[in-house]
Structures are given as C-alpha cells and as structure tokens.
Design a protein around this motif. Structure first.
Motif, PDB file in Angstrom:
ATOM      1  N   LEU A  67     -64.547-125.565 -60.877  1.00  0.00           N
ATOM      2  CA  LEU A  67     -63.987-126.867 -61.199  1.00  0.00           C
ATOM      3  C   LEU A  67     -64.024-127.107 -62.701  1.00  0.00           C
ATOM      4  CD1 LEU A  67     -62.851-129.391 -59.685  1.00  0.00           C
ATOM      5  CD2 LEU A  67     -65.142-130.386 -59.894  1.00  0.00           C
ATOM      6  N   GLU A  68     -65.087-126.655 -63.346  1.00  0.00           N
ATOM      7  CA  GLU A  68     -65.211-126.831 -64.800  1.00  0.00           C
ATOM      8  C   GLU A  68     -64.110-126.085 -65.546  1.00  0.00           C
ATOM      9  OE1 GLU A  68     -67.742-126.301 -62.713  1.00  0.00           O
ATOM     10  OE2 GLU A  68     -68.576-128.322 -62.941  1.00  0.00           O
ATOM     11  N   ALA A 102     -64.241-133.748 -51.408  1.00  0.00           N
ATOM     12  CA  ALA A 102     -62.904-133.645 -51.982  1.00  0.00           C
ATOM     13  C   ALA A 102     -62.604-134.833 -52.882  1.00  0.00           C
ATOM     14  CB  ALA A 102     -61.867-133.544 -50.867  1.00  0.00           C
ATOM     15  N   PHE A 103     -62.952-136.043 -52.424  1.00  0.00           N
ATOM     16  CA  PHE A 103     -62.664-137.228 -53.232  1.00  0.00           C
ATOM     17  C   PHE A 103     -63.462-137.229 -54.530  1.00  0.00           C
ATOM     18  CE2 PHE A 103     -63.723-141.530 -54.607  1.00  0.00           C
ATOM     19  CZ  PHE A 103     -62.458-141.964 -54.942  1.00  0.00           C
ATOM     20  N   ALA A 107     -61.561-137.091 -57.999  1.00  0.00           N
ATOM     21  CA  ALA A 107     -61.719-138.218 -58.919  1.00  0.00           C
ATOM     22  C   ALA A 107     -62.223-137.734 -60.271  1.00  0.00           C
ATOM     23  CB  ALA A 107     -62.687-139.241 -58.323  1.00  0.00           C
ATOM     24  N   ARG A 108     -63.122-136.776 -60.247  1.00  0.00           N
ATOM     25  CA  ARG A 108     -63.632-136.227 -61.503  1.00  0.00           C
ATOM     26  C   ARG A 108     -62.508-135.563 -62.292  1.00  0.00           C
ATOM     27  NH1 ARG A 108     -67.793-131.143 -62.421  1.00  0.00           N
ATOM     28  NH2 ARG A 108     -67.646-131.210 -64.706  1.00  0.00           N
ATOM     29  N   ALA A 117     -52.154-135.888 -60.854  1.00  0.00           N
ATOM     30  CA  ALA A 117     -52.275-135.532 -59.443  1.00  0.00           C
ATOM     31  C   ALA A 117     -53.094-134.260 -59.309  1.00  0.00           C
ATOM     32  CB  ALA A 117     -50.891-135.329 -58.817  1.00  0.00           C
ATOM     33  N   ILE A 118     -53.530-133.998 -58.073  1.00  0.00           N
ATOM     34  CA  ILE A 118     -54.211-132.737 -57.774  1.00  0.00           C
ATOM     35  C   ILE A 118     -53.426-131.998 -56.690  1.00  0.00           C
ATOM     36  CG2 ILE A 118     -56.468-133.590 -58.460  1.00  0.00           C
ATOM     37  CD1 ILE A 118     -55.874-133.124 -54.772  1.00  0.00           C
ATOM     38  N   LYS A 119     -53.697-130.713 -56.555  1.00  0.00           N
ATOM     39  CA  LYS A 119     -53.088-129.898 -55.496  1.00  0.00           C
ATOM     40  C   LYS A 119     -54.180-129.254 -54.661  1.00  0.00           C
ATOM     41  CE  LYS A 119     -50.990-125.848 -56.230  1.00  0.00           C
ATOM     42  NZ  LYS A 119     -51.734-124.946 -55.296  1.00  0.00           N
ATOM     43  N   MET A 120     -53.977-129.245 -53.348  1.00  0.00           N
ATOM     44  CA  MET A 120     -54.923-128.650 -52.413  1.00  0.00           C
ATOM     45  C   MET A 120     -54.203-127.654 -51.527  1.00  0.00           C
ATOM     46  SD  MET A 120     -57.148-131.894 -50.998  1.00  0.00           S
ATOM     47  CE  MET A 120     -57.181-131.025 -49.429  1.00  0.00           C
ATOM     48  N   GLU A 121     -54.822-126.503 -51.308  1.00  0.00           N
ATOM     49  CA  GLU A 121     -54.286-125.533 -50.366  1.00  0.00           C
ATOM     50  C   GLU A 121     -54.715-125.888 -48.941  1.00  0.00           C
ATOM     51  OE1 GLU A 121     -55.195-121.498 -51.331  1.00  0.00           O
ATOM     52  OE2 GLU A 121     -54.420-121.645 -53.374  1.00  0.00           O
TER      53      GLU A 121
END
Length: 271
Positions: A67-68, A102-103, A107-108, A117-121
């Motif tokens: 994530l970093e 996930a939230f 949010a971070r 926005a974010i993308k999730m598989e």
C-alpha cells in the motif's frame, strides 16, 4: 470567510457521461509525475496500477506490491496532473480480509494522495465490499476477468471466459459489481464474444474499460510502458504505438561513445 475551491479534474461521474454520450473513454497507466503530465491532456483517467511492481521494480507478479508503494507513486502522479481523474489500485492484501479493512485502506489512499477513486480486483465475491465503500463515499472501479492478484489460483496469466461456465461466471461478476455501485469496470483478458456480451448487456449500466477485451467496451486502457515499446515482452492485446526502447538504447550508446572519446562534455556544456 471560507472560499469554495472548484476542481477542474474529471471525476468518476464524468465517465458515466462519456458512456451516455457515446464517447470512448481513454486511459493509460502512469507511475511518475513526468509521464503522468504527458498523459494528462489526452486521458480521461490515469490508473496508478499495481503493475508498477513488474514495470518499475522487476517483480514477477503484482503480489509483493505494498500500500505504501501505491501511495508514493500516486502522489507523484497527482503532482504531475491537473485534469485527468486519477485512480489508484488497491494492492493484494489491502482489502480482502473485510469490508472494514478495505474502507480504512481506501480512505488512507484517497486522503494521502488526493486521487479521485480506487480500483479493486474481483467479481461477485467482493460485491458486498464494493457497496460498503461506495456507501461511505469511496468511488470504486471494479476489475474482472484476468485479475493479476489471483495469478496463483488462476494458474498463471490465462485468458478468461472460455466455455459456458466461464461465460456465466464472468457475466455474474459484471452484474454483481455493476449492481454494487462501481462507477466503471475493467474487463481484462476476456475472450472477445464474452467481453462483448458484457459490454453490450443492457443490465450493465456502468462503463466498461477493456484491456485485452472487446472493442465494444466503453473505453480502453493499456500499460504505458507496453504501448511505448519499453517492455521486453508484451501481451498479445498490446499494440505498440512507439519504440522508445530502441530510441533510449541508441541515445545511451551515443552518450557512452562520446564520454569514452572525450567529446562530451564539449565547450558548450562547460561553465
């Protein structure tokens, strides 16, 4: 007195407008401020993909990406852009454990990068998580078909949608993510008839973004380094719109030769 700050950036909702007006959605990946700045005028959205693990760091898969790492590269892309919507991949292990995980991580990402926005598989099994995020103000782009984070369970980077069962599962995935409120869905590595069936299905109202899928999708995305010819190998679905690898190698060769011969730096390059 506070002042209202109006952003000129495209937002997730603008992709729906593209679909409604029949305009193709243009997207590419970027991981640096300078390349993102070049794309900004031409792309509706720029994806900071976890493909950066393979493209930038030479990893065999996207699984080790943290994530970093995503946050640092997304910050760079945001600094290089002013117009395009910036979407950030949620890396493996950052959203699968629970809706709450996930939230918190999504949010971070939005807070620390300023991305839109974010993308999730994942398909139907993550629909509940998608809905949970959307209800809490996180715009989510879905991603079904060939999902690189599932490479170990898929048995490799394999084309998806072959056979009746494959088609049924992908259609269920698309319906579930659509109904959960995703603002767009990436269709990756899906056989053309199935990808076309999803993209043209009246029940799929959210824009579809193809990568190795049908031309019927509402938009297309490629990894920038692949389409520029920088990668050693590229998937079948990639068209190389440039050959920068050859140009860079030629430039480096010329530099090395001039340094060896003492021609560089010349008088015009010297203080």
């Amino acid at each position: 007195m506070s002042q209202l700050v109006i952003s000129r950036r495209l937002r997730a909702i603008d992709l729906a407008k593209c679909k409604a007006e029949g305009r193709k959605i243009i997207a590419l990946t970027a991981y640096h401020a300078h390349t993102a700045g070049i794309l900004d005028a031409h792309c509706d959205f720029i994806l900071v993909g976890d493909s950066l693990g393979m493209v930038m760091h030479g990893m065999e898969t996207t699984l080790p990406v943290t994530l970093e790492m995503m946050i640092v590269q997304a910050q760079a892309v945001m600094r290089g852009t002013t117009r395009a919507l910036v979407v950030v991949d949620m890396p493996f292990g950052s959203y699968e454990a629970s809706r709450e995980q996930a939230f918190m991580n999504a949010a971070r990402v939005l807070k620390e990068t300023g991305a839109g926005a974010i993308k999730m598989e994942g398909g139907a099994r993550f629909a509940d998580t998608v809905a949970f995020l959307v209800e809490r103000g996180v715009p989510v782009m879905g991603h079904i078909g060939l999902t690189p984070q599932s490479v170990n369970t898929m048995g490799g980077f394999r084309v998806q949608g072959r056979g009746e069962e494959g088609e049924r599962r992908l259609m269920e995935d698309a319906r579930a993510i659509n109904d959960a409120g995703a603002f767009a869905i990436v269709l990756e590595g899906i056989v053309e008839p199935v990808a076309r069936a999803i993209a043209t299905n009246a029940a799929i109202t959210t824009p579809t973004i193809g990568i190795g899928a049908s031309v019927e999708c509402d938009g297309q995305i490629l990894v920038l380094e692949d389409m520029l010819g920088l990668s050693d190998r590229a998937p079948k679905f990639v068209k190389r719109f440039g050959s920068l690898r050859d140009q860079i190698e030629e430039a480096v060769r010329g530099y090395a030769e001039e340094v060896r011969s003492g021609r560089f730096p010349a008088d015009e390059h010297t203080y």
